[in-house]
Design a protein around this motif. Structure first.
Motif, PDB file in Angstrom:
ATOM      1  N   LEU A 265       0.722  -1.104  -0.083  1.00 46.54           N
ATOM      2  CA  LEU A 265       0.083   0.056   0.087  1.00 46.54           C
ATOM      3  C   LEU A 265       0.886   1.189  -0.007  1.00 46.54           C
ATOM      4  CD1 LEU A 265      -2.890  -1.068   2.445  1.00 46.54           C
ATOM      5  CD2 LEU A 265      -3.028  -0.587   0.115  1.00 46.54           C
ATOM      6  N   LEU A 266       2.195   1.262   0.675  1.00 45.99           N
ATOM      7  CA  LEU A 266       2.964   2.547   0.765  1.00 45.99           C
ATOM      8  C   LEU A 266       3.790   2.293  -0.449  1.00 45.99           C
ATOM      9  CD1 LEU A 266       3.343   2.745   4.539  1.00 45.99           C
ATOM     10  CD2 LEU A 266       1.750   3.732   3.119  1.00 45.99           C
ATOM     11  N   HIS A 267       3.714   1.635  -1.450  1.00 40.10           N
ATOM     12  CA  HIS A 267       4.816   1.871  -2.547  1.00 40.10           C
ATOM     13  C   HIS A 267       4.077   2.554  -3.609  1.00 40.10           C
ATOM     14  CE1 HIS A 267       7.137  -0.141  -5.836  1.00 40.10           C
ATOM     15  NE2 HIS A 267       7.778   0.847  -5.765  1.00 40.10           N
ATOM     16  N   ILE A 268       4.581   3.728  -3.974  1.00 40.73           N
ATOM     17  CA  ILE A 268       4.014   4.665  -5.095  1.00 40.73           C
ATOM     18  C   ILE A 268       4.980   4.524  -6.280  1.00 40.73           C
ATOM     19  CG2 ILE A 268       3.231   7.014  -5.854  1.00 40.73           C
ATOM     20  CD1 ILE A 268       1.888   5.550  -3.089  1.00 40.73           C
ATOM     21  N   LEU A 288       5.881  13.523   2.747  1.00 45.85           N
ATOM     22  CA  LEU A 288       6.586  12.641   3.689  1.00 45.85           C
ATOM     23  C   LEU A 288       7.174  13.164   4.648  1.00 45.85           C
ATOM     24  CD1 LEU A 288       7.105   9.460   4.385  1.00 45.85           C
ATOM     25  CD2 LEU A 288       8.671   9.636   2.623  1.00 45.85           C
ATOM     26  N   GLU A 289       8.322  13.918   4.061  1.00 45.62           N
ATOM     27  CA  GLU A 289       9.175  14.445   5.241  1.00 45.62           C
ATOM     28  C   GLU A 289       8.743  15.648   5.990  1.00 45.62           C
ATOM     29  OE1 GLU A 289      12.537  13.443   5.724  1.00 45.62           O
ATOM     30  OE2 GLU A 289      12.287  12.000   4.310  1.00 45.62           O
ATOM     31  N   ASP A 290       7.857  16.261   5.391  1.00 43.21           N
ATOM     32  CA  ASP A 290       7.455  17.427   6.240  1.00 43.21           C
ATOM     33  C   ASP A 290       6.130  17.031   7.218  1.00 43.21           C
ATOM     34  OD1 ASP A 290       9.200  18.782   4.889  1.00 43.21           O
ATOM     35  OD2 ASP A 290       7.884  19.892   3.502  1.00 43.21           O
ATOM     36  N   ARG A 302       8.140   3.375   6.162  1.00 44.23           N
ATOM     37  CA  ARG A 302       7.937   2.398   5.032  1.00 44.23           C
ATOM     38  C   ARG A 302       7.524   2.819   3.588  1.00 44.23           C
ATOM     39  NH1 ARG A 302       5.068  -2.162   8.733  1.00 44.23           N
ATOM     40  NH2 ARG A 302       5.670  -3.290   6.721  1.00 44.23           N
ATOM     41  N   ILE A 303       7.318   4.075   3.490  1.00 41.91           N
ATOM     42  CA  ILE A 303       6.833   4.617   2.200  1.00 41.91           C
ATOM     43  C   ILE A 303       7.950   4.520   1.091  1.00 41.91           C
ATOM     44  CG2 ILE A 303       6.009   6.483   0.810  1.00 41.91           C
ATOM     45  CD1 ILE A 303       4.338   7.269   3.505  1.00 41.91           C
ATOM     46  N   ARG A 304       7.597   4.228  -0.068  1.00 38.78           N
ATOM     47  CA  ARG A 304       8.585   3.921  -1.120  1.00 38.78           C
ATOM     48  C   ARG A 304       8.103   4.570  -2.227  1.00 38.78           C
ATOM     49  NH1 ARG A 304       9.270  -1.712  -2.830  1.00 38.78           N
ATOM     50  NH2 ARG A 304      10.842  -0.909  -4.190  1.00 38.78           N
ATOM     51  N   ILE A 305       8.905   5.211  -3.184  1.00 33.69           N
ATOM     52  CA  ILE A 305       8.715   6.037  -4.274  1.00 33.69           C
ATOM     53  C   ILE A 305       9.567   5.600  -5.388  1.00 33.69           C
ATOM     54  CG2 ILE A 305       8.153   8.192  -5.350  1.00 33.69           C
ATOM     55  CD1 ILE A 305       8.278   9.409  -2.640  1.00 33.69           C
ATOM     56  N   SER A 306       9.131   4.784  -6.433  1.00 34.43           N
ATOM     57  CA  SER A 306       9.658   4.307  -7.667  1.00 34.43           C
ATOM     58  C   SER A 306       9.182   5.317  -8.827  1.00 34.43           C
ATOM     59  CB  SER A 306       9.596   2.768  -7.770  1.00 34.43           C
ATOM     60  OG  SER A 306       9.845   2.237  -6.634  1.00 34.43           O
ATOM     61  N   LEU A 307      10.288   5.715  -9.682  1.00 28.64           N
ATOM     62  CA  LEU A 307      10.120   6.294 -10.843  1.00 28.64           C
ATOM     63  C   LEU A 307      10.557   5.481 -11.999  1.00 28.64           C
ATOM     64  CD1 LEU A 307       9.409   9.040 -12.302  1.00 28.64           C
ATOM     65  CD2 LEU A 307      11.686   9.905 -11.922  1.00 28.64           C
ATOM     66  N   VAL A 308       9.508   5.266 -12.921  1.00 27.75           N
ATOM     67  CA  VAL A 308       9.922   4.472 -14.067  1.00 27.75           C
ATOM     68  C   VAL A 308      10.077   5.169 -15.163  1.00 27.75           C
ATOM     69  CG1 VAL A 308       8.849   2.367 -15.552  1.00 27.75           C
ATOM     70  CG2 VAL A 308       8.615   2.544 -12.846  1.00 27.75           C
ATOM     71  N   PRO A 364       4.452  -5.214  -6.570  1.00 28.35           N
ATOM     72  CA  PRO A 364       3.324  -4.822  -5.768  1.00 28.35           C
ATOM     73  C   PRO A 364       3.218  -3.214  -5.412  1.00 28.35           C
ATOM     74  CG  PRO A 364       4.126  -6.553  -4.774  1.00 28.35           C
ATOM     75  CD  PRO A 364       5.329  -6.263  -5.829  1.00 28.35           C
ATOM     76  N   CYS A 365       2.131  -2.704  -5.533  1.00 34.29           N
ATOM     77  CA  CYS A 365       2.226  -1.044  -5.298  1.00 34.29           C
ATOM     78  C   CYS A 365       0.816  -0.967  -5.030  1.00 34.29           C
ATOM     79  CB  CYS A 365       2.569  -0.382  -6.593  1.00 34.29           C
ATOM     80  SG  CYS A 365       1.667  -0.557  -8.000  1.00 34.29           S
ATOM     81  N   GLY A 366       0.672   0.561  -4.392  1.00 33.43           N
ATOM     82  CA  GLY A 366      -0.737   0.795  -3.887  1.00 33.43           C
ATOM     83  C   GLY A 366      -1.401   1.842  -4.922  1.00 33.43           C
ATOM     84  N   MET A 367      -0.437   2.398  -5.594  1.00 31.43           N
ATOM     85  CA  MET A 367      -1.004   3.450  -6.638  1.00 31.43           C
ATOM     86  C   MET A 367       0.170   3.740  -7.606  1.00 31.43           C
ATOM     87  SD  MET A 367      -2.059   7.415  -5.766  1.00 31.43           S
ATOM     88  CE  MET A 367      -0.396   8.097  -5.472  1.00 31.43           C
ATOM     89  N   VAL A 368      -0.478   3.805  -8.819  1.00 29.87           N
ATOM     90  CA  VAL A 368       0.282   4.083 -10.034  1.00 29.87           C
ATOM     91  C   VAL A 368      -0.068   5.390 -10.680  1.00 29.87           C
ATOM     92  CG1 VAL A 368       1.073   3.453 -12.321  1.00 29.87           C
ATOM     93  CG2 VAL A 368       0.675   1.730 -10.639  1.00 29.87           C
TER      94      VAL A 368
END
Length: 564
Positions: A265-268, A288-290, A302-308, A364-368
């Protein structure tokens, strides 16, 4: 009889008064004073005169002057602000519709159409705007709306605001154009809103048509993208993304959720390594940071951000050093960049990726978030089909150097993302095209006015028999012909003003033209320049005030975590 010395002086004084009148005595007294002063100055000349004491700094006086000047400047600025805002809210009277003037129909309310409307001299034309949105959207700041840094209203400018401040009344119609008949010069449109009146479908004629409908998201036919991914094109897209992102956070915080599901869920995943994808990644990281670390401490780490990105690098329009700076900044921010990676499918709970080694992974991801590619709208494709021999480029409408639609005999112009030109489909290009087209219409109106005047002169000169009057007419005709020949329209020439992108952590990158090269800049100072540049680009004082106010509020109070 004896006299004292004082008595003698008194006697002499009385004697003197008796011999000289009062005026003479006064003159003698003044001369004696002058002589005494001269003698005293000569006496002091030989002595050292002490320098005057320096004046002490009077802080109280300085504070009063400074405070008064500050209050005066604040009062003046506030007065000017109130004057400008009230003037904008109360526009003056406009010229009415003139059946003798030609009609320009503008389709769209984006960068090209709004720039055209802002620059166009409407006193020479009747202008009609048809768009499914009755506002202009400042798209470069759309990622900031997606995470709540800015409110939606801050980057919206009502089209009627610009229309109401033009010389002649402009008709604004909130509707979607359904068909263009270039042969009969008509546009058919209908009301697609929830509430409709008795008439919701009609057709109007035009003399000139400006096709500025923009483009829609290109999904490349990849399964699941249209149905399951979030886009970043329209205001509704930003609102959907914000709602889904908050849904992912709250669902991950639901009691009993196992670790694997929380990580999913926390993988964007953001698809597209252009400026939009980069800025969305940066804005989510700031959120996330602020904010999330303070209010969701158990989840924030645990939040992850991936840029494809399918290309070998992100931001291909920027210089190499800025690309490397962005990649290093993302690495510090723990944002994963997956280059040479293609999306094969978007599922409900994952995204299928083809990795650089051609292997297939189900991630797996929560949102694309889909931030890549444009394609023409249906109205654009239908218009291209009307000119099969001239419109052969599948990317968009083919136009000449004066932005005239190929095959339309000069009655249709096309600007912005719906066209196929050598320029990138950016807001900067569309804005310059709109301003250029306004100048084209001004030159056309000038030429038509001179041509009508020439026709009148030639008709009037036919009946003239007097040689002197005939010569005057011939002179006026010659002058008018010369003026007509001088009315020339230069081809469109795009002037690149530079590229900007926000990369998160209060940092931005800028590639600015200078002399015969470019200046590459990055960091916090560039971030401040990025903000000032966008503030100055906003169309009205209202928008500048709202955006600046939102930035300040977000800095002080943080982003809003509530959702509807």
């Amino acid at each position: 009889m004896q006299f004292t010395r004082g008595s003698a002086v008194v006697s002499r004084s009385l004697a003197t008064r008796s011999r000289f009148p009062a005026a003479a005595r006064k003159h003698l007294f003044n001369r004696s004073l002058s002589t005494t002063s001269i003698l005293r100055e000569e006496h002091n000349a030989g002595q050292d005169v002490p320098p005057p004491k320096p004046k002490r700094f009077n802080f109280k006086t300085f504070a009063k002057v400074l405070g008064g000047a500050t209050l005066l400047s604040i009062a003046g600025s506030l007065g000017m602000f109130i004057y400008v805002t009230q003037k904008d809210r109360h526009p003056g009277t406009q010229l009415p519709y003139d059946p003798e003037k030609k009609t320009i129909v503008i389709l769209g309310s984006g960068w090209g159409a709004t720039s055209l409307l802002k620059t166009l001299d409407t006193s020479e034309y009747n202008v009609v705007i048809i768009s499914p949105k009755n506002y202009f959207l400042f798209t470069p700041l759309l990622p900031s709306v997606a995470v709540g840094t800015l409110s939606a209203k801050a980057i919206l400018q009502p089209t009627r605001y610009l229309a109401r401040h033009k010389a002649r009344a402009v008709t604004v119609i909130e509707a979607e154009a359904k068909e263009i008949d270039p042969f009969n010069k008509t546009v058919t449109f209908e009301d697609d809103t929830e509430i409709k009146g008795e008439v919701s479908h009609t057709t109007i004629p035009y003399d000139y048509l400006v096709h500025a409908v923009g483009a829609e998201v290109q999904t490349f036919g990849i399964p699941g993208v249209q149905e399951k991914a979030c886009f970043m094109k329209e205001l509704n897209d930003a609102e959907i993304m914000q709602r889904r992102f908050k849904d992912c956070i709250e669902s991950a915080a639901f009691p009993g959720q196992d670790d694997a599901e929380i990580d999913r869920l926390l993988h964007i995943v953001i698809v597209g390594g252009g400026p939009t994808g980069i800025e969305v990644s940066g804005e989510i990281h700031d959120f996330l940071e602020d904010d999330l670390k303070a209010w969701y401490p158990e989840l924030a780490g645990r939040i992850r951000i991936s840029l494809v990105e399918a290309l070998p690098s992100v931001l291909p329009m920027f210089s190499k050093q800025l690309i490397e700076y962005t990649e290093s900044t993302f690495k510090e921010s723990k944002i994963d960049i997956l280059t040479k990676t293609m999306v094969k499918e978007v599922k409900d709970r994952s995204v299928v990726l083809q990795m650089p080694d051609k292997s297939i992974q189900d991630v797996p991801c929560g949102m694309v978030v889909w931030a890549g590619g444009n394609k023409g709208r249906k109205i654009t494709q239908d218009l291209m089909a009307k000119y099969p021999s001239a419109q052969t480029n599948r990317r968009g409408l083919v136009v000449d150097d004066h932005l005239r639609l190929a095959g339309a005999n000069g009655s249709i112009f096309a600007i912005g993302d719906c066209t196929s030109t050598s320029y990138a489909p950016t807001a900067q290009v569309a804005s310059q095209q709109g301003a250029y087209l306004a100048r084209v219409f001004a030159q056309m109106a000038k030429k038509e006015t001179l041509t009508a005047k020439l026709t009148q002169l030639e008709q009037a000169s036919v009946t003239v028999t007097d040689p002197e009057e005939k010569a005057k007419f011939d002179s006026d005709i010659g002058t008018t012909k010369k003026l007509i020949s001088n009315v020339k329209v230069r081809p469109f020439n795009y002037s690149h003003q530079g590229s900007l992108a926000y990369i998160g952590s209060d940092k931005a990158i800028a590639d600015l033209p200078f002399a015969n090269g470019n200046i590459a800049s990055a960091g916090v100072a560039t971030f401040l320049f990025w903000r000032s540049a966008y503030l100055s680009t906003l169309f009205s004082l209202r928008n500048r005030t709202l955006v600046a106010n939102d930035w300040i509020i977000t800095k002080i109070f943080g982003r809003d975590l509530s959702r509807d």
